[in-house]
Each structure stands twice: as structure tokens, then as C-alpha cells.
Design a protein around this motif. Structure first.
Motif, PDB file in Angstrom:
ATOM      1  N   ALA A   1       0.831  -1.207   0.000  1.00 30.36           N
ATOM      2  CA  ALA A   1       0.000   0.000   0.000  1.00 30.36           C
ATOM      3  C   ALA A   1       0.869   1.262   0.000  1.00 30.36           C
ATOM      4  O   ALA A   1       0.598   2.229  -0.722  1.00 30.36           O
ATOM      5  N   TRP A   2       1.940   1.263   0.805  1.00 34.66           N
ATOM      6  CA  TRP A   2       2.822   2.435   0.842  1.00 34.66           C
ATOM      7  C   TRP A   2       3.541   2.624  -0.495  1.00 34.66           C
ATOM      8  O   TRP A   2       3.746   3.758  -0.936  1.00 34.66           O
ATOM      9  N   THR A   3       3.888   1.521  -1.134  1.00 32.87           N
ATOM     10  CA  THR A   3       4.519   1.631  -2.457  1.00 32.87           C
ATOM     11  C   THR A   3       3.547   2.318  -3.425  1.00 32.87           C
ATOM     12  O   THR A   3       3.926   3.216  -4.189  1.00 32.87           O
ATOM     13  N   LEU A   4       2.282   1.884  -3.362  1.00 26.84           N
ATOM     14  CA  LEU A   4       1.265   2.497  -4.234  1.00 26.84           C
ATOM     15  C   LEU A   4       1.094   3.983  -3.919  1.00 26.84           C
ATOM     16  O   LEU A   4       0.924   4.813  -4.822  1.00 26.84           O
ATOM     17  N   VAL A   5       1.144   4.319  -2.629  1.00 25.21           N
ATOM     18  CA  VAL A   5       0.996   5.719  -2.218  1.00 25.21           C
ATOM     19  C   VAL A   5       2.094   6.566  -2.869  1.00 25.21           C
ATOM     20  O   VAL A   5       1.828   7.628  -3.452  1.00 25.21           O
ATOM     21  N   VAL A   6       3.331   6.052  -2.775  1.00 27.32           N
ATOM     22  CA  VAL A   6       4.459   6.818  -3.319  1.00 27.32           C
ATOM     23  C   VAL A   6       4.323   6.945  -4.844  1.00 27.32           C
ATOM     24  O   VAL A   6       4.465   8.038  -5.413  1.00 27.32           O
TER      25      VAL A   6
ATOM     26  N   PRO B   1      -3.778  23.761  -4.241  1.00 27.12           N
ATOM     27  CA  PRO B   1      -2.590  23.145  -3.622  1.00 27.12           C
ATOM     28  C   PRO B   1      -2.603  21.624  -3.844  1.00 27.12           C
ATOM     29  O   PRO B   1      -3.280  20.891  -3.109  1.00 27.12           O
ATOM     30  N   THR B   2      -1.855  21.162  -4.849  1.00 23.61           N
ATOM     31  CA  THR B   2      -1.875  19.746  -5.234  1.00 23.61           C
ATOM     32  C   THR B   2      -1.473  18.838  -4.067  1.00 23.61           C
ATOM     33  O   THR B   2      -2.106  17.805  -3.827  1.00 23.61           O
ATOM     34  N   ALA B   3      -0.406  19.247  -3.330  1.00 27.59           N
ATOM     35  CA  ALA B   3       0.091  18.406  -2.228  1.00 27.59           C
ATOM     36  C   ALA B   3      -0.985  18.238  -1.163  1.00 27.59           C
ATOM     37  O   ALA B   3      -1.160  17.148  -0.603  1.00 27.59           O
TER      38      ALA B   3
ATOM     39  N   GLY C   1      -2.575  14.842   0.010  1.00 29.95           N
ATOM     40  CA  GLY C   1      -2.530  14.424   1.427  1.00 29.95           C
ATOM     41  C   GLY C   1      -3.909  13.986   1.900  1.00 29.95           C
ATOM     42  O   GLY C   1      -4.069  12.971   2.579  1.00 29.95           O
ATOM     43  N   ALA C   2      -4.948  14.787   1.550  1.00 29.45           N
ATOM     44  CA  ALA C   2      -6.320  14.462   1.957  1.00 29.45           C
ATOM     45  C   ALA C   2      -6.756  13.134   1.343  1.00 29.45           C
ATOM     46  O   ALA C   2      -7.384  12.284   2.007  1.00 29.45           O
ATOM     47  N   TYR C   3      -6.386  12.935   0.068  1.00 30.01           N
ATOM     48  CA  TYR C   3      -6.747  11.698  -0.632  1.00 30.01           C
ATOM     49  C   TYR C   3      -6.128  10.471   0.066  1.00 30.01           C
ATOM     50  O   TYR C   3      -6.801   9.475   0.343  1.00 30.01           O
ATOM     51  N   VAL C   4      -4.806  10.591   0.408  1.00 33.08           N
ATOM     52  CA  VAL C   4      -4.116   9.471   1.068  1.00 33.08           C
ATOM     53  C   VAL C   4      -4.709   9.223   2.451  1.00 33.08           C
ATOM     54  O   VAL C   4      -4.960   8.077   2.849  1.00 33.08           O
TER      55      VAL C   4
ATOM     56  N   SER D   1       1.635   6.652  -6.675  1.00 32.24           N
ATOM     57  CA  SER D   1       0.443   7.380  -7.117  1.00 32.24           C
ATOM     58  C   SER D   1       0.650   8.903  -7.052  1.00 32.24           C
ATOM     59  O   SER D   1      -0.068   9.668  -7.679  1.00 32.24           O
ATOM     60  N   TRP D   2       1.629   9.342  -6.225  1.00 36.00           N
ATOM     61  CA  TRP D   2       1.902  10.777  -6.175  1.00 36.00           C
ATOM     62  C   TRP D   2       2.264  11.293  -7.565  1.00 36.00           C
ATOM     63  O   TRP D   2       1.764  12.340  -7.990  1.00 36.00           O
ATOM     64  N   PHE D   3       3.090  10.524  -8.282  1.00 37.68           N
ATOM     65  CA  PHE D   3       3.509  10.969  -9.618  1.00 37.68           C
ATOM     66  C   PHE D   3       2.298  11.035 -10.558  1.00 37.68           C
ATOM     67  O   PHE D   3       2.145  11.967 -11.343  1.00 37.68           O
TER      68      PHE D   3
END
Lengths: 155, 183
Positions: free
Chosen positions: A93-98, A121-123, A127-130, A100-102
Motif C-alpha cells: 500500500a505504501w509503495t502504491l501511495v508513493v 494546492p496539489t500536495a 494528502g487528503a486523498y491518502v 500514485s503521487w507521480f
């Protein structure tokens, strides 16, 4: 009979003397008939204690015990598997999080181009999405975790 | 390699065949010890089962460099003493009067002589801690250092307990049958 030697006799019968005590006692017994008689009595008592009548565990008890242990081993194996699976899923899941940011950044950039203005503010959006994703997963894990033992008990 | 150590490794890996080997080698003396200590067959059966389950659960804590039997007896002893304390809050140092000899099976009854039965009755009348010392040494066949490790006491204390238990046992035997061979 020397009091000190007489105290060694029960321990001698129990095989609980130090080597030097054994030697000292043997020398005394060779010369003292009363102590030799006493030593023989203690030996008979010790032999009797090793041959007391006693039950052996029944076949049913042994079978029940093995079943109980095997059930516990199966539970332990299942817990270990669950822990390993959970560890893998969290890492995945954390791999997907990283990664998916791109994707998120790319989509936001494309959208901004289409609209001709920045999308905010994209970040912060990311953040809210994650956070929402992890919160949903956490709630689902708690619900499933609570239901599983209940199902196990009623099975 | 020591078969106990080999089986303990198997059990640690979750292989139930390790348990089968350990039980085969130790179940009889463990049961005799529990029966002697608890003085009640149903309680002994219960603790016997709990002890093996706990062995399987805690096998990773067993140090394979040491003999298995004292570790097993320690696990069983802790469970048995808890049971005794729940059952009889009085001190484990007190004698269990009226003494009831443990029930034995027909085969054991057939082979056991009167002398043996009297001895068993005298042992059953001793305090729990005296019974356990005698049972661990003579029925569990633990050497003195193993006995001390099982009881969780230094070697001289284990020796003193063994001495005291034997002396008390002989006193009982002499008091009950003064004309007998215990004199």
C-alpha cells in the motif's frame, strides 16, 4: 552413630551426595554396622519410592491433549500467516501511495493545462486523498477484525 | 543429537510430530508427578493437558542447551501450584490429612504390594511441597541440579527439602507401623 553421618544417609539413598561426601560415608559404613543397617533401610525406602503404584495417562487424555496442542499450533500458524500477509499488504500500500503521487501530480498538471488555471494546492489534495484512503482501510480492518473472532466462536 | 532437542526444534517450527516424541518420552512421569502433587486424578488430567498446551505455546522460550525435562516440569509445576492455591488457600507446607492415596489402575493395583500401598499412603499424607520433592526425584527421575532448577531454588535448598521430605516420610511410616521394615 555419628549425627552428621546419619544425616547423610537419606541423601545418599536419594543419590544427592557430593562425591567427597559419598567417599566419606562409604569409609564410615565399612566400619560401622549400625550405620550400614540404617543405610540399607533408607535404600529400601528410596527403591520403594521409585516403584510406587501410579496411573499412567489414559489414551483418551493423551489423544485429547494432542488435539488441543495441534489446534493451538494451527492457530499459531494462522496468526503468523496473517501477520506476514498484513506486513506485505501495508508495504504494498505504501509503495502504491508513493507511486500514485507521480500520477496525481501528472493529472493535476494536465487538468491545470486544460482549465488554463492552477487547480489549487496539489500536495494538500493529495494528502487528503491518502489520509481518506488509510482511514477507510483502517475502519475496514477493525470491522473485519471484530467480526472474525465472533464467527470463529460460533463456528 | 538429543532426541528432546530435536523434537523441541520441530515443535518450534510448528511440526506436531515434535510434540508426539516429547510426550512419548515424558508423559508418564509428568502425569505421575502431577497426580502425586495434586492428589486428584481429574485435576492432574486438567493440568497435564494445560501443561502440554503451554509447552507448545512457549517452546521458543526453551533453551535447547539445557535438558528438556526440568523445563517441562517447571511449566507443569507452576500450573499445578496455581491450581492448588485456588483449591486450597492453606499453606502448601501443611500436611494433607486425611490422606488419600492416589487412585491407581487395575494393573498397577495388581503389581503393587501392600508395602508399596502403605508407602504411597504415607507419601499422600505429606505436605504438597514434600510430595513434589520426592516425586520429582524418585518418579520424575530428576537429578539434584535438575530438581533445584525445577523448584527454582539453589542446590543446597533443594537438598535440604529432599532431606526434610524423606525424614518426614520415615517418621510417618514409623508412626503408622512401628514393627515394620522402616526401622
Amino acid at each position: 552413630m555419628s549425627q552428621h553421618v546419619s544425616e547423610l544417609l537419606p541423601l545418599a539413598a536419594a543419590g544427592a551426595l557430593e562425591p567427597e561426601e559419598t567417599v566419606r560415608l562409604a569409609a564410615h559404613l565399612a566400619a560401622c554396622e549400625a550405620c550400614a543397617h540404617e543405610a540399607a533401610t533408607w535404600r529400601r525406602l528410596a527403591e520403594g519410592l521409585g516403584q510406587l503404584p501410579a496411573s499412567r495417562p489414559s489414551h483418551a487424555l493423551v489423544a485429547r491433549t494432542r488435539e488441543a496442542v495441534e489446534a493451538r499450533l494451527a492457530e499459531r500458524a494462522e496468526r503468523a500467516w496473517n501477520r506476514a500477509a498484513l506486513g506485505f499488504l501495508v508495504a504494498f500500500a505504501w509503495t502504491l501511495v508513493v507511486l500514485s503521487w507521480f500520477v496525481f501530480d501528472l493529472v493535476a498538471g494536465g487538468l491545470a493545462l486544460q482549465l488554463g488555471r492552477p487547480v489549487g494546492p496539489t500536495a494538500a489534495w493529495y494528502g487528503a486523498y491518502v489520509a481518506a484512503g488509510w482511514l477507510t482501510a483502517g475502519v475496514a480492518a477493525v470491522v473485519v477484525g471484530r467480526r472474525t473472532p465472533e464467527e470463529g466462536r460460533t463456528a | 543429537m538429543d532426541p528432546d532437542r530435536e523434537d523441541a526444534f520441530r515443535l518450534r517450527r510448528g511440526d506436531a510430530s515434535g510434540l508426539a516424541g516429547l510426550m512419548q518420552r515424558h508423559q508418564d512421569r509428568l502425569f505421575r508427578y502431577l497426580l502425586r502433587l495434586l492428589g486428584d486424578e481429574a485435576m492432574a488430567e486438567d493440568v497435564f493437558q494445560q501443561a502440554w498446551v503451554q509447552v507448545a505455546e512457549r517452546i521458543s522460550r526453551y533453551d535447547p542447551g539445557r535438558p528438556f525435562a526440568p523445563w517441562l516440569f517447571t511449566v507443569a509445576r507452576n500450573l499445578a501450584l496455581d491450581q492448588l492455591r485456588r483449591q486450597r488457600p492453606q499453606s502448601l507446607e501443611e500436611t494433607d490429612e486425611p490422606a488419600a492415596p492416589p487412585r491407581d489402575d487395575p494393573h498397577a493395583r495388581a503389581v503393587a504390594g501392600q508395602r508399596s500401598s502403605r508407602l504411597a499412603a504415607a507419601v499422600a499424607g505429606l505436605a504438597a511441597l514434600d510430595r513434589e520433592g520426592l516425586s520429582l526425584r524418585f518418579e520424575g527421575e530428576l537429578e539434584l541440579p535438575q530438581l533445584a532448577a525445577t523448584l527454582g531454588v539453589p542446590l543446597p535448598t533443594a537438598k535440604a527439602r529432599l532431606y526434610r521430605a524423606l525424614a518426614r516420610l520415615r517418621e510417618r511410616l514409623l508412626a503408622r507401623s512401628p514393627a515394620e521394615e522402616w526401622r
